[in-house]
Design a protein around this motif. Structure first.
Motif, PDB file in Angstrom:
ATOM      1  N   THR A   1      48.297  49.463  47.956  1.00 18.35           N
ATOM      2  CA  THR A   1      47.166  49.091  47.110  1.00 18.35           C
ATOM      3  C   THR A   1      46.857  47.605  47.256  1.00 18.35           C
ATOM      4  OG1 THR A   1      48.517  48.501  45.190  1.00 18.35           O
ATOM      5  CG2 THR A   1      47.908  50.839  45.445  1.00 18.35           C
ATOM      6  N   PRO A   2      45.642  47.194  46.916  1.00 19.71           N
ATOM      7  CA  PRO A   2      45.325  45.764  46.943  1.00 19.71           C
ATOM      8  C   PRO A   2      46.259  44.947  46.060  1.00 19.71           C
ATOM      9  CG  PRO A   2      43.309  47.039  46.829  1.00 19.71           C
ATOM     10  CD  PRO A   2      44.441  48.010  46.646  1.00 19.71           C
ATOM     11  N   LEU A   3      46.645  45.491  44.912  1.00 20.92           N
ATOM     12  CA  LEU A   3      47.564  44.765  44.036  1.00 20.92           C
ATOM     13  C   LEU A   3      48.913  44.561  44.709  1.00 20.92           C
ATOM     14  CD1 LEU A   3      48.480  43.484  41.429  1.00 20.92           C
ATOM     15  CD2 LEU A   3      48.911  45.777  40.509  1.00 20.92           C
ATOM     16  N   GLU A   4      49.437  45.592  45.357  1.00 16.35           N
ATOM     17  CA  GLU A   4      50.734  45.457  46.030  1.00 16.35           C
ATOM     18  C   GLU A   4      50.677  44.386  47.109  1.00 16.35           C
ATOM     19  OE1 GLU A   4      52.721  49.871  45.512  1.00 16.35           O
ATOM     20  OE2 GLU A   4      51.084  49.610  46.959  1.00 16.35           O
ATOM     21  N   PHE A   5      49.572  44.315  47.822  1.00 20.00           N
ATOM     22  CA  PHE A   5      49.454  43.277  48.834  1.00 20.00           C
ATOM     23  C   PHE A   5      49.319  41.895  48.198  1.00 20.00           C
ATOM     24  CE2 PHE A   5      46.766  40.572  51.556  1.00 20.00           C
ATOM     25  CZ  PHE A   5      47.675  40.371  52.582  1.00 20.00           C
ATOM     26  N   MET A   6      48.514  41.785  47.148  1.00 15.79           N
ATOM     27  CA  MET A   6      48.312  40.489  46.509  1.00 15.79           C
ATOM     28  C   MET A   6      49.589  39.970  45.846  1.00 15.79           C
ATOM     29  SD  MET A   6      45.467  39.069  47.056  1.00 15.79           S
ATOM     30  CE  MET A   6      43.901  39.500  47.845  1.00 15.79           C
ATOM     31  N   LEU A   7      50.454  40.854  45.408  1.00 20.41           N
ATOM     32  CA  LEU A   7      51.741  40.415  44.863  1.00 20.41           C
ATOM     33  C   LEU A   7      52.548  39.676  45.933  1.00 20.41           C
ATOM     34  CD1 LEU A   7      52.718  43.570  42.785  1.00 20.41           C
ATOM     35  CD2 LEU A   7      52.225  41.291  41.857  1.00 20.41           C
ATOM     36  N   ALA A   8      52.392  40.102  47.183  1.00 15.90           N
ATOM     37  CA  ALA A   8      53.053  39.400  48.290  1.00 15.90           C
ATOM     38  C   ALA A   8      52.372  38.068  48.574  1.00 15.90           C
ATOM     39  CB  ALA A   8      53.064  40.275  49.534  1.00 15.90           C
ATOM     40  N   VAL A   9      51.045  38.041  48.513  1.00 17.66           N
ATOM     41  CA  VAL A   9      50.303  36.805  48.759  1.00 17.66           C
ATOM     42  C   VAL A   9      50.721  35.723  47.766  1.00 17.66           C
ATOM     43  CG1 VAL A   9      48.005  35.747  48.695  1.00 17.66           C
ATOM     44  CG2 VAL A   9      48.329  37.960  49.823  1.00 17.66           C
ATOM     45  N   PHE A  10      50.904  36.125  46.493  1.00 17.19           N
ATOM     46  CA  PHE A  10      51.292  35.170  45.452  1.00 17.19           C
ATOM     47  C   PHE A  10      52.808  35.046  45.303  1.00 17.19           C
ATOM     48  CE2 PHE A  10      46.910  36.047  44.085  1.00 17.19           C
ATOM     49  CZ  PHE A  10      46.466  34.768  43.748  1.00 17.19           C
ATOM     50  N   ALA A  11      53.563  35.787  46.139  1.00 15.55           N
ATOM     51  CA  ALA A  11      55.038  35.746  46.099  1.00 15.55           C
ATOM     52  C   ALA A  11      55.579  36.050  44.715  1.00 15.55           C
ATOM     53  CB  ALA A  11      55.548  34.395  46.591  1.00 15.55           C
ATOM     54  N   ARG A  12      55.152  37.181  44.162  1.00 22.12           N
ATOM     55  CA  ARG A  12      55.579  37.573  42.827  1.00 22.12           C
ATOM     56  C   ARG A  12      56.810  38.478  42.891  1.00 22.12           C
ATOM     57  NH1 ARG A  12      53.154  33.318  41.413  1.00 22.12           N
ATOM     58  NH2 ARG A  12      51.214  33.481  40.204  1.00 22.12           N
ATOM     59  N   ALA A  13      57.494  38.580  41.780  1.00 19.98           N
ATOM     60  CA  ALA A  13      58.752  39.325  41.725  1.00 19.98           C
ATOM     61  C   ALA A  13      58.573  40.803  42.039  1.00 19.98           C
ATOM     62  CB  ALA A  13      59.390  39.160  40.345  1.00 19.98           C
ATOM     63  N   ASP A  14      57.425  41.359  41.680  1.00 24.58           N
ATOM     64  CA  ASP A  14      57.190  42.795  41.886  1.00 24.58           C
ATOM     65  C   ASP A  14      56.599  43.115  43.255  1.00 24.58           C
ATOM     66  OD1 ASP A  14      58.173  43.438  39.389  1.00 24.58           O
ATOM     67  OD2 ASP A  14      56.206  43.290  38.415  1.00 24.58           O
ATOM     68  N   ASP A  15      56.524  42.133  44.126  1.00 27.82           N
ATOM     69  CA  ASP A  15      56.044  42.367  45.500  1.00 27.82           C
ATOM     70  C   ASP A  15      56.910  43.437  46.165  1.00 27.82           C
ATOM     71  OD1 ASP A  15      55.562  42.183  48.290  1.00 27.82           O
ATOM     72  OD2 ASP A  15      56.861  40.423  48.439  1.00 27.82           O
ATOM     73  N   PRO A  16      56.335  44.590  46.562  1.00 30.50           N
ATOM     74  CA  PRO A  16      57.143  45.667  47.146  1.00 30.50           C
ATOM     75  C   PRO A  16      57.674  45.354  48.537  1.00 30.50           C
ATOM     76  CG  PRO A  16      54.809  46.219  47.286  1.00 30.50           C
ATOM     77  CD  PRO A  16      54.908  44.968  46.460  1.00 30.50           C
ATOM     78  N   THR A  17      57.119  44.362  49.183  1.00 25.88           N
ATOM     79  CA  THR A  17      57.586  44.003  50.521  1.00 25.88           C
ATOM     80  C   THR A  17      58.961  43.353  50.480  1.00 25.88           C
ATOM     81  OG1 THR A  17      55.341  43.735  51.367  1.00 25.88           O
ATOM     82  CG2 THR A  17      57.080  42.603  52.560  1.00 25.88           C
ATOM     83  N   SER A  18      59.120  42.374  49.584  1.00 22.56           N
ATOM     84  CA  SER A  18      60.380  41.626  49.579  1.00 22.56           C
ATOM     85  C   SER A  18      60.732  41.007  48.239  1.00 22.56           C
ATOM     86  CB  SER A  18      60.308  40.513  50.628  1.00 22.56           C
ATOM     87  OG  SER A  18      59.355  39.539  50.232  1.00 22.56           O
ATOM     88  N   GLY A  19      59.984  41.344  47.197  1.00 19.87           N
ATOM     89  CA  GLY A  19      60.245  40.699  45.920  1.00 19.87           C
ATOM     90  C   GLY A  19      59.886  39.235  45.913  1.00 19.87           C
ATOM     91  N   GLY A  20      58.896  38.866  46.716  1.00 20.72           N
ATOM     92  CA  GLY A  20      58.454  37.476  46.770  1.00 20.72           C
ATOM     93  C   GLY A  20      59.251  36.605  47.710  1.00 20.72           C
ATOM     94  N   ARG A  21      60.074  37.206  48.565  1.00 19.16           N
ATOM     95  CA  ARG A  21      60.935  36.422  49.456  1.00 19.16           C
ATOM     96  C   ARG A  21      60.364  36.255  50.858  1.00 19.16           C
ATOM     97  NH1 ARG A  21      63.769  38.997  45.779  1.00 19.16           N
ATOM     98  NH2 ARG A  21      65.736  38.173  44.977  1.00 19.16           N
ATOM     99  N   GLN A  22      59.461  37.122  51.231  1.00 17.35           N
ATOM    100  CA  GLN A  22      58.945  37.110  52.600  1.00 17.35           C
ATOM    101  C   GLN A  22      57.572  36.459  52.609  1.00 17.35           C
ATOM    102  OE1 GLN A  22      59.268  37.045  55.664  1.00 17.35           O
ATOM    103  NE2 GLN A  22      60.159  38.973  56.369  1.00 17.35           N
ATOM    104  N   MET A  23      57.134  35.952  53.746  1.00 20.02           N
ATOM    105  CA  MET A  23      55.798  35.395  53.834  1.00 20.02           C
ATOM    106  C   MET A  23      54.765  36.530  53.815  1.00 20.02           C
ATOM    107  SD  MET A  23      55.810  34.185  57.819  1.00 20.02           S
ATOM    108  CE  MET A  23      54.257  33.297  57.672  1.00 20.02           C
TER     109      MET A  23
END
Length: 343
Positions: free
Chosen positions: A96-118
């Motif tokens: 979803t756009p939200l899941e991607f944007m969580l990574a862009v902002f490096a947020r804790a709920d980022d499904p990619t890495s929890g905000g750890r990955q670029m």
């Protein structure tokens, strides 16, 4: 209807999408994925210029290749080892756009890495999207390994690995394709050839006009085509999927695409690409081409298109607001998923 009109209608060839077994609803879903991805991509650049997104790497111009390929896959069953431009691929498989944007902002709920990955190191477990490294081409080795495991287990799964044409100069790519061909794995490699490896043009990367020519050296099927033609990509991917599931081995697909933006937000392609070349790229916009086709086939009306555009813009707005307001990772979790604790 006159007998002449009836005869003409009876002999009329089916439209391209009908011949591929795609109905109008499926076409509109594919179109929406492309429009939504472009809206997300453009917003990323705005956030970067506002100082809210420190790094952006774009997939503008690649949307048809990615959405067309994803449409031939089974989300949650088949595997994708993406590369950094595969936003449209990820959206089409269920991100979803939200899941991607969580990574862009490096947020804790980022499904990619929890905000750890670029950003743009995509990962989504439910969609079987496997995160990648910043080291290019390693994801193709991962995809070949997944395909090998699926074959050993007798599972009806196909693993797909994506990369740019510049990454095919890496040894990892050779090893992955050689291994996949030797073991006749259910594996597909998609090279999204946008003619530039950062600032190095295709002609200085390889002496052949298409990466697909190299497939013969591995003993696998190689296909070269227009990555801006979403239906052509879907057809090539559908056939590759069928070969993989039938046990007929891997396929190498070379999709020629256009890179509209600089390599990343840290690059300026105006320093190495002529202005006339950049202007010509915009006339190859895959979204505009698909939109024209949908209008021609009466699969899309002006009102429908306007609604899709507005809905996608609203969805991106909401995703940005929610992601920006989401909590950041806490320092106490810094080493989580880094070290294995002893039992």
């Amino acid at each position: 209807m006159s007998e002449e009109d009836q005869a003409r209608a009876a002999t009329k060839r089916p439209s391209r999408h009908a011949a591929l077994g795609l109905d109008t609803a499926r076409l509109l879903t594919m179109y929406r994925h492309m429009v939504l991805t472009r809206a997300i991509d453009r917003r990323m650049w705005v956030l970067n210029r506002q100082g809210k997104a420190p790094f952006v790497i774009s997939g503008q111009g690649h949307e048809a290749a990615q959405v067309g390929a994803a449409a031939a896959m089974r989300p949650g069953v088949d595997w994708l080892a993406p590369y950094y431009r595969d936003l449209a691929f990820s959206i089409a498989l269920g991100m979803t756009p939200l899941e991607f944007m969580l990574a862009v902002f490096a947020r804790a709920d980022d499904p990619t890495s929890g905000g750890r990955q670029m950003p743009s190191h995509f990962s989504l477990r439910r969609a079987r999207i496997v995160t990648t490294s910043s080291v290019v081409a390693t994801q193709v080795v991962h995809a070949a390994g997944i395909a090998y495991a699926s074959k050993l287990r007798g599972l009806d799964e196909v693993a797909v690995g994506c990369l740019g044409e510049g990454s095919t100069s890496e040894g990892d790519w050779h090893e992955a394709l050689n291994f996949a061909a030797v073991h006749r794995l259910p594996f597909i490699c998609i090279v999204q050839d946008n003619d530039y490896a950062i600032s190095v043009p295709h002609r200085l990367q390889m002496a052949v006009d298409s990466v697909a020519r190299r497939a013969a050296g591995y003993g696998m099927v190689g296909i070269a085509g227009d990555g801006g033609d979403i239906l052509a990509v879907y057809e090539a991917m559908r056939d590759a999927m069928a070969r993989a599931r039938a046990g007929d081995g891997p396929t190498l697909i070379d999709a020629k695409v256009a890179r509209f933006t600089s390599h990343s937000s840290d690059d300026d392609q105006r320093r190495y690409r002529p202005q006339e070349e950049l202007e010509a790229l915009l006339r190859r916009d895959p979204i505009e081409g698909f939109r024209a086709y949908l209008f021609e086939e009466s699969a899309l009306s002006g009102a429908d298109d306007e609604k899709i555009q507005q809905d996608c813009a609203t969805e991106v707005d909401q995703a940005v607001q929610a992601a920006e307001a989401a909590p950041a990772p806490v320092p106490e979790d810094l080493l989580e998923h880094v070290f294995q604790e002893k039992a």
